[in-house]
Every structure is written in C-alpha cells, then in structure tokens.
Design an enzyme around this catalytic site. Structure first.
Site, PDB file in Angstrom:
ATOM      1  N   CYS A  53       0.798  -1.223   0.000  1.00 54.45           N
ATOM      2  CA  CYS A  53       0.000   0.000   0.000  1.00 54.45           C
ATOM      3  C   CYS A  53       0.832   1.276   0.000  1.00 54.45           C
ATOM      4  O   CYS A  53       0.598   2.173  -0.806  1.00 54.45           O
ATOM      5  CB  CYS A  53      -0.941   0.010   1.204  1.00 54.45           C
ATOM      6  SG  CYS A  53      -2.027  -1.430   1.302  1.00 54.45           S
ATOM      7  N   HIS A 321      -3.420  -1.575  -5.572  1.00 49.45           N
ATOM      8  CA  HIS A 321      -2.799  -2.811  -6.063  1.00 49.45           C
ATOM      9  C   HIS A 321      -3.875  -3.879  -6.146  1.00 49.45           C
ATOM     10  O   HIS A 321      -5.013  -3.678  -5.709  1.00 49.45           O
ATOM     11  CB  HIS A 321      -1.653  -3.277  -5.152  1.00 49.45           C
ATOM     12  CG  HIS A 321      -2.017  -3.345  -3.704  1.00 49.45           C
ATOM     13  ND1 HIS A 321      -2.883  -4.287  -3.198  1.00 49.45           N
ATOM     14  CD2 HIS A 321      -1.662  -2.568  -2.655  1.00 49.45           C
ATOM     15  CE1 HIS A 321      -3.046  -4.107  -1.903  1.00 49.45           C
ATOM     16  NE2 HIS A 321      -2.317  -3.052  -1.548  1.00 49.45           N
TER      17      HIS A 321
END
Length: 511
Positions: A53, A321
C-alpha cells in the site's frame, strides 16, 4: 459565474482488474461501477507501479516511479521535496479532503526522536485535510461501533472476528459481527456524503480511500453469502506449490512463509496449504466484499445526481494494487505477477469534450502515475516535471496519441521487515532486494538486482507459468527487453532540475 469543478478521487484497496462486471467477469455483480464506466471510460490495461500500500500510494499520489520517490516498503519515508496531487491542487484554491488514509511515512529529517510521526507508516500525506482519518486502527469507526452498542476490545483483530465458528463452507464464510450498514465502508460513505452535502455551492476535492476488499477476508451479511464458491473460477497456478516455487527463489520463499493469519483472523497454517474448497469460498467472500463497495459507490453516484453535482465532478476510481486470490498458490500482492499490479481504472470527465468516448474500453497501457497529471490537466494546472506519467485526457476524449506508451513498468522491493521476509531467507543485502518489470502485449521481463531474471511469452503463456529465461531461443528477445528496461530507467530518472541551465544571463528553464 465560474463553473463548479469538483473532484471525487476514489481508491479501492486490493482490487484486481478482473473483479469488475464491465471488465468481463461473468459472476461478480458491480452494477454501479459498471454504469460509471458506461458513462466514462474503463482502462483495461491499467497497472500500478509498486506494492504494497505505502509504496503504491506514494507513486499514485506523487506521479513518480518507485526508483524516483524512494518509498520501498510500508514504513519507508517519503522525502519532503516531493510535491503531490493535493499540494498541486491547492494552487487552484482546493482544500483536498481525505476520507480514509494515504499510508504515508513522514520524512524524519528534523523531527525529534519521540515525534509520534516516527511511530507509524500511516501519517497523512502533506496537502490533504484529514476529514476522516482511518488508519490500521480506525478509531473513528471503532468509536461509532461502540456508540451503537457493539462490544469488543480496542483491537481491529477483534472487530473482524467472525460472528460464528467456521462451518462446512470454510473459515471465511461466517459473517462479520457488525451489520452492513455499520461497516467501515458504509461509515466512510456516510461521512463523505455529509461533507459534500454542505458544499454543494462551491468546488471541492474529496479523496476517498476505501480499505475493503483488503483483508481480513470477512464480509457482513448479506455479502458473505452472495456468491457460491462453486461458481468461482479455478486459480491460475502450477499443478503443485512445489512446481510453482521452482520458477524462482523469491517465489519459493513466499510459498514457504505466507501465513493464513495475515489474511483472516482465524487463519492457521500456510497459504499454500489452503484447501481448494476453502480457497473457492475465500474468492466468493472477496467478491462479496467488492460488491459491498460497489453498493456504496452507487450511493455516492445517486446522491451526486440528486444534488445536481454529477455533471460538475471529475470522478476517478482505481486501486492501489491487486490481489492474487490463490493464483500462483499465493494471496496478497507480493512479487511480480500481473494479478497484483493490474487494477481497474474508471474515469468520468463530465465535460462535453468527453462525450464521444463515453463507454469506451481503452486497451492502451496506462499507469498509476498518469492519474495525477490527468487531474491537474483537467484543472488547467501545470504538471510538475517530477511526474513520470502523462495526462489521460486525450484518451478520455477519444484521441489516439501516436507516441503513447507501448508497455508498462512496475517495481517491487522485498527487503526484510521481519522473520517472514525474503532478505534473510535469500541471503541478500538490503539494497539488492528489488525487482523491476517491463511488460507489453507480447513479452514480460522481470529483472532482479541479485537474483536470476524471468522472461515470459504472454501470447503462449498469459499467466506466467513457463519461464523462458534459460531457453537459448528466447535470449535475443530477452536481451531486447532488458535494453528497453535500461532505457526506461535512464529516461525516467529524477528530472526536477535537469531541464534548467544557469549562465551569465541567468536561469533558463526549458519548457
């Protein structure tokens, strides 16, 4: 009167590209995101530049590749010298509001050792006004749950403990202890709508970072039971975890260490040992989590239309992602596989210039670093020279630039953060624990700083199960891609001051 120009920038955590109805998923229902894509554009070949992240959001929010911004892992500081999408939009009079998190680690330069910013990787990126900060311990949401009568310890693990024991459908099937209307997804949406409701006559910028479908893999009713595990596609992987791990030492190290407890509260054992039935249910639960976010996005879209704001608002929806979901015997977003980096990007430009492209599915390669230049271009602002991406407005308006990129790139750093990481397992020095990927329609090349490379023929092997790096016949093509990667690194190296020249006539800046 100046026309209102609002920006709604949504990032949905851990959302892979094929988890979207309009992307061709035959099972998952995402009607609200589908209708947004039908009224805007869907970038089907959109890739983020890093994982997990923190590194990915650093690239997304600064418009820079990892080798330029230096954010390698969660907890790596982002240097103060970088501007970002919020700071740039402030130049146009916006006060960018954050709902969620940016996972930014503060630059420690000049900070005293006991500064609280040095105890978290979840500070708020400079320039954002934290209207609702929801870090790993999301205190505002926890307080809301307690006010509603939920009893639990001040520990996010307890919040996500299931309401019932695992039954025949596996450990990720039992519902969460909280109702869907009380979930963190609904809570963020409620607060965001409150924010917009009192700003209907001005211009605003809201960045909504939804944590779900990030693990733990658990969903409130009815989302936990919306999908039948029998309808889930089988994972893309080798016949056994051992055969999968033979592809590369890094992959083998993950298969030996990925722990189920990292993905759901009641997890025990290794990810690679998860049964087929339990994995199918985990996938079904993930789909339910995605549909919950889709429902909340639908609330936002409906209210924007009701308030007459929809046609004044640039809407960008993407992810930081993807999620492997059992592909390659893994969960999460580690390594080099497409499933961890290929994510959705939906953009709706409300202006008439975009009308001709509405409903388009763009097949050209786009990158997360393009988002910041796109927003700035839409606002008529200059794009900082630090940005590695370029504005998507030509694609959003139906144009086809001849010089558009023909490949995408991403990077991944696997230096050690604990006993389960690969630095110690592979016996590598910290600064050698990195890889870079170049991928186009035909081939994919993965370069490691201190480990063997990988090379895949995507036409014959779209899921990257057969490494050709040791095949003499593939050597010429692999060399060509290694050279293209080297050229990319040269051209994309940090350039903030490189277009400047000082002489006796003063400072000259090339446009």
């Amino acid at each position: 009167m100046v026309a209102r120009r609002n920006i709604l920038f949504i990032v949905i955590d851990q959302w892979r590209a094929d988890a979207l109805g309009c992307a061709g998923n035959p099972v998952l229902k995402t009607p609200n995101l589908d209708r947004l894509a039908a009224d805007g554009v869907l970038c089907r070949r959109h890739f983020v530049q890093a994982a997990p992240c923190g590194p990915s959001r650093a690239a997304l929010l600064t418009g820079t590749y990892q080798h330029n911004n230096g954010v390698m892992r969660n907890g790596t500081p982002l240097a103060r010298r970088f501007t970002n999408i919020a700071l740039e939009c402030r130049k146009a009079g916006y006060d960018p509001a954050l709902f969620g998190y940016t996972d930014t680690t503060a630059d420690p330069t000049g900070l005293p050792p006991d500064d609280p910013a040095l105890r978290t990787y979840e500070s708020v990126m400079t320039g954002f006004a934290p209207e609702l900060h929801l870090p790993e311990l999301p205190y505002p949401w926890m307080a809301d749950l307690k006010a509603k009568g939920y009893a639990f310890a001040d520990d996010v693990t307890e919040i996500y403990r299931p309401a019932a024991p695992a039954g025949d459908r596996g450990p990720t099937f039992p519902p969460a202890r909280f109702k869907a209307e009380d979930s963190i997804t609904a809570f963020l949406t409620d607060r965001l709508l409150d924010f917009i409701s009192v700003r209907r006559n001005g211009s605003w910028f809201a960045h909504a970072a939804y944590i779900r479908p990030h693990p733990p893999f658990i969903a409130p009713e009815p989302y936990n039971a919306l999908y039948d595990p029998a309808d889930m596609a089988p994972p893309r992987r080798a016949a056994t975890a051992e055969r999968e791990g033979a592809q590369h030492p890094l992959l083998a190290s993950y298969l030996r260490s990925q722990n189920l407890a990292s993905y759901f509260v009641t997890g025990q054992g290794l990810v690679a040992d998860l049964s087929d039935a339990d994995l199918a249910q985990l996938r079904a639960t993930y789909y339910g989590m995605v549909q919950e976010v889709d429902d909340q996005v639908g609330r936002l879209l409906d209210r924007l239309k009701e308030w007459g704001l929809y046609d004044d608002t640039l809407i960008v929806v993407t992810s930081d992602h993807g999620e492997l979901l059992g592909d390659h015997w893994m969960l999460g977003k580690q390594g080099y596989f497409d499933e961890a980096y290929n994510v959705p990007l939906i953009v709706r430009d409300p202006r008439a210039a975009a009308d001709g492209a509405r409903g388009t599915k763009i097949e050209r390669f786009t990158e997360a670093v393009d988002v910041m230049p796109t927003v700035l271009d839409w606002l008529g602002l200059d794009i900082p020279r630090q940005c590695d991406g370029r504005s998507l407005l030509p694609l959003l308006h139906g144009m086809a630039p001849a010089d558009w990129r023909r490949e995408v790139h991403w990077e991944f750093d696997f230096r050690g953060l604990g006993a389960a990481d690969s630095e110690v397992a592979l016996g590598l020095p910290m600064d050698s624990c990195s890889l870079a990927v170049i991928r186009d329609e035909r081939f994919k090349y993965v370069h490691f700083a201190a480990l063997p490379p990988l090379f895949f023929d995507l036409a014959a092997d779209p899921h990257c199960l057969n490494d050709l790096s040791r095949d003499p016949a593939a050597a010429p093509a692999m060399l060509a891609y290694a050279q293209k990667m080297l050229s990319w690194r040269i051209v994309s190296s940090g350039r903030e001051l490189t277009g400047m020249h000082v002489s006796s006539k003063g400072l000259h800046v090339r446009p």
